[in-house]
Write a protein that holds these residues in place. Structure first.
Motif, PDB file in Angstrom:
ATOM      1  N   PHE A   3     -14.199   3.724  -9.101  1.00 26.68           N
ATOM      2  CA  PHE A   3     -12.951   3.019  -8.527  1.00 26.68           C
ATOM      3  C   PHE A   3     -11.712   3.619  -9.208  1.00 26.68           C
ATOM      4  O   PHE A   3     -11.716   3.788 -10.373  1.00 26.68           O
ATOM      5  CB  PHE A   3     -13.176   1.708  -8.827  1.00 26.68           C
ATOM      6  N   THR A   4     -10.627   3.824  -8.481  1.00 26.02           N
ATOM      7  CA  THR A   4      -9.438   4.367  -9.342  1.00 26.02           C
ATOM      8  C   THR A   4      -8.298   3.540  -8.487  1.00 26.02           C
ATOM      9  O   THR A   4      -8.115   3.378  -7.239  1.00 26.02           O
ATOM     10  CB  THR A   4      -9.111   5.841  -8.947  1.00 26.02           C
ATOM     11  N   GLN A   5      -7.499   2.630  -9.092  1.00 28.00           N
ATOM     12  CA  GLN A   5      -6.158   2.060  -8.644  1.00 28.00           C
ATOM     13  C   GLN A   5      -5.012   2.352  -9.474  1.00 28.00           C
ATOM     14  O   GLN A   5      -5.137   2.289 -10.470  1.00 28.00           O
ATOM     15  CB  GLN A   5      -6.561   0.437  -8.873  1.00 28.00           C
ATOM     16  N   ILE A   6      -3.988   2.795  -8.622  1.00 29.13           N
ATOM     17  CA  ILE A   6      -2.750   3.448  -9.063  1.00 29.13           C
ATOM     18  C   ILE A   6      -1.977   2.199  -8.632  1.00 29.13           C
ATOM     19  O   ILE A   6      -1.846   1.968  -7.480  1.00 29.13           O
ATOM     20  CB  ILE A   6      -2.466   4.786  -8.663  1.00 29.13           C
ATOM     21  N   PHE A   7      -0.950   1.996  -9.497  1.00 28.26           N
ATOM     22  CA  PHE A   7       0.061   1.109  -9.666  1.00 28.26           C
ATOM     23  C   PHE A   7       1.462   1.786  -9.865  1.00 28.26           C
ATOM     24  O   PHE A   7       1.451   2.619 -10.578  1.00 28.26           O
ATOM     25  CB  PHE A   7      -0.021  -0.163 -10.514  1.00 28.26           C
ATOM     26  N   PHE A   8       2.490   1.458  -9.300  1.00 29.71           N
ATOM     27  CA  PHE A   8       3.833   1.980  -9.528  1.00 29.71           C
ATOM     28  C   PHE A   8       4.815   0.770  -9.153  1.00 29.71           C
ATOM     29  O   PHE A   8       4.928   0.084  -8.366  1.00 29.71           O
ATOM     30  CB  PHE A   8       4.021   3.189  -8.993  1.00 29.71           C
ATOM     31  N   ARG A   9       6.082   1.255  -9.712  1.00 28.18           N
ATOM     32  CA  ARG A   9       7.289   0.541  -9.191  1.00 28.18           C
ATOM     33  C   ARG A   9       8.456   1.281  -9.335  1.00 28.18           C
ATOM     34  O   ARG A   9       8.404   2.374 -10.069  1.00 28.18           O
ATOM     35  CB  ARG A   9       7.540  -0.827 -10.131  1.00 28.18           C
ATOM     36  N   PHE A  54       0.900  -1.364  -0.132  1.00 35.94           N
ATOM     37  CA  PHE A  54       0.185   0.066  -0.017  1.00 35.94           C
ATOM     38  C   PHE A  54       1.067   1.129   0.173  1.00 35.94           C
ATOM     39  O   PHE A  54       1.969   1.229   0.642  1.00 35.94           O
ATOM     40  CB  PHE A  54      -0.977  -0.048   1.115  1.00 35.94           C
ATOM     41  N   SER A  55       0.466   2.430  -0.921  1.00 39.20           N
ATOM     42  CA  SER A  55       1.348   3.614  -0.806  1.00 39.20           C
ATOM     43  C   SER A  55       0.340   4.598  -0.471  1.00 39.20           C
ATOM     44  O   SER A  55      -0.835   4.776  -1.173  1.00 39.20           O
ATOM     45  CB  SER A  55       1.812   3.796  -2.290  1.00 39.20           C
ATOM     46  N   SER A  56       0.624   5.575   0.583  1.00 36.96           N
ATOM     47  CA  SER A  56      -0.405   6.496   1.205  1.00 36.96           C
ATOM     48  C   SER A  56      -0.090   7.650   0.084  1.00 36.96           C
ATOM     49  O   SER A  56      -1.207   8.379  -0.558  1.00 36.96           O
ATOM     50  CB  SER A  56       0.136   7.181   2.426  1.00 36.96           C
ATOM     51  N   VAL A  57       0.787   7.545  -0.757  1.00 39.21           N
ATOM     52  CA  VAL A  57       0.994   8.894  -1.789  1.00 39.21           C
ATOM     53  C   VAL A  57       0.078   8.506  -2.824  1.00 39.21           C
ATOM     54  O   VAL A  57      -0.555   9.297  -3.602  1.00 39.21           O
ATOM     55  CB  VAL A  57       2.602   8.919  -2.255  1.00 39.21           C
ATOM     56  N   ALA A  58       0.031   7.117  -3.370  1.00 42.35           N
ATOM     57  CA  ALA A  58      -0.822   6.839  -4.593  1.00 42.35           C
ATOM     58  C   ALA A  58      -2.166   6.888  -4.189  1.00 42.35           C
ATOM     59  O   ALA A  58      -3.153   7.230  -4.764  1.00 42.35           O
ATOM     60  CB  ALA A  58      -0.574   5.306  -4.954  1.00 42.35           C
ATOM     61  N   TYR A  59      -2.528   6.657  -2.814  1.00 48.24           N
ATOM     62  CA  TYR A  59      -3.980   6.636  -2.430  1.00 48.24           C
ATOM     63  C   TYR A  59      -4.337   8.071  -2.163  1.00 48.24           C
ATOM     64  O   TYR A  59      -5.729   8.275  -2.894  1.00 48.24           O
ATOM     65  CB  TYR A  59      -3.902   6.264  -0.908  1.00 48.24           C
ATOM     66  N   THR A  89       0.831   0.015  -4.711  1.00 47.57           N
ATOM     67  CA  THR A  89      -0.636   0.229  -5.071  1.00 47.57           C
ATOM     68  C   THR A  89      -1.469   1.039  -4.377  1.00 47.57           C
ATOM     69  O   THR A  89      -0.979   1.115  -2.822  1.00 47.57           O
ATOM     70  CB  THR A  89      -1.414  -0.826  -5.595  1.00 47.57           C
ATOM     71  N   ALA A  90      -2.597   1.437  -4.685  1.00 44.43           N
ATOM     72  CA  ALA A  90      -3.623   2.063  -3.767  1.00 44.43           C
ATOM     73  C   ALA A  90      -4.931   2.041  -4.664  1.00 44.43           C
ATOM     74  O   ALA A  90      -4.983   2.226  -5.632  1.00 44.43           O
ATOM     75  CB  ALA A  90      -3.302   3.530  -3.230  1.00 44.43           C
ATOM     76  N   VAL A  91      -6.010   1.783  -3.814  1.00 46.56           N
ATOM     77  CA  VAL A  91      -7.435   1.934  -4.349  1.00 46.56           C
ATOM     78  C   VAL A  91      -8.146   2.853  -3.840  1.00 46.56           C
ATOM     79  O   VAL A  91      -8.211   2.936  -2.289  1.00 46.56           O
ATOM     80  CB  VAL A  91      -8.003   0.256  -4.004  1.00 46.56           C
ATOM     81  N   SER A  92      -8.945   3.763  -4.507  1.00 46.20           N
ATOM     82  CA  SER A  92      -9.779   4.474  -4.019  1.00 46.20           C
ATOM     83  C   SER A  92     -11.205   4.295  -4.582  1.00 46.20           C
ATOM     84  O   SER A  92     -11.374   3.894  -5.527  1.00 46.20           O
ATOM     85  CB  SER A  92      -9.500   6.111  -4.440  1.00 46.20           C
ATOM     86  N   VAL A  93     -12.153   3.917  -3.582  1.00 45.06           N
ATOM     87  CA  VAL A  93     -13.736   3.749  -4.237  1.00 45.06           C
ATOM     88  C   VAL A  93     -14.500   4.859  -3.445  1.00 45.06           C
ATOM     89  O   VAL A  93     -14.462   4.804  -2.162  1.00 45.06           O
ATOM     90  CB  VAL A  93     -14.155   2.164  -3.740  1.00 45.06           C
ATOM     91  N   LYS A  94     -15.570   5.476  -4.071  1.00 45.38           N
ATOM     92  CA  LYS A  94     -16.342   6.412  -3.595  1.00 45.38           C
ATOM     93  C   LYS A  94     -17.473   6.359  -4.463  1.00 45.38           C
ATOM     94  O   LYS A  94     -17.668   5.775  -5.275  1.00 45.38           O
ATOM     95  CB  LYS A  94     -15.599   7.747  -3.620  1.00 45.38           C
TER      96      LYS A  94
END
Length: 158
Positions: free
Chosen positions: A152-158, A61-66, A138-143
């Protein structure tokens, strides 16, 4: 040199996605809505469960991506539809804040559960590829919008 090549690849990828829309976030009246935290947790667990089932790593989980995923979910609700508007800005900010070399996102709406959203993404080759790619965070936002429909938005990074 390797980092520079990754940066150039990221910039080219972002420029391609940036052509989706010229609209800026500032010109949209965005209201911050409450997160559907149970659905977010279920979807994150389901995505990680799927990744583990195919031999991939579990995503951290990434708080920045969230933060960026939440802003984008609110933006989509304000616009009334799915989009990847302003992805280049999100990717650039995440890259700067997290030293990420590659950023991607999946979006969805109108699914009523995390498992429905996961199935929808798995049935889409581009969303599935993103979900299964070599990411670390990653982080997932659902509203919910005013009508109770989930975005839904899910952001992924490496």
């Amino acid at each position: 040199m390797k980092m520079r090549m990754h940066y150039i690849a990221l910039v080219l990828f972002v420029c391609t996605l940036a052509s989706c829309s010229k609209e800026s976030v500032e010109s949209t009246n965005i209201i911050e809505t409450e997160n559907a935290e149970t659905v977010e947790k279920e979807l994150l667990e389901a995505v990680n469960g799927h990744r583990l089932s195919i031999g991939r790593n579990s995503l951290e989980f990434s708080s920045v991506a969230y933060l960026h995923a939440n802003k984008h979910t609110d933006y989509m609700i304000a616009k009334g539809g799915l989009n990847h508007d302003n992805f280049s800005s999100r990717a650039s900010e995440i890259s700067s804040e997290e030293a990420a070399e590659f950023v991607a996102e999946n979006v969805a709406k109108d699914y009523t559960t995390a498992s429905e959203a996961l199935k929808g993404w798995l049935n889409s080759s581009s969303h599935k590829k993103t979900m299964e790619d070599e990411f670390t965070h990653t982080a997932v936002s659902v509203k919910k919008d005013a009508d109770g429909k989930l975005y839904f938005t899910q952001i992924f990074f490496r």
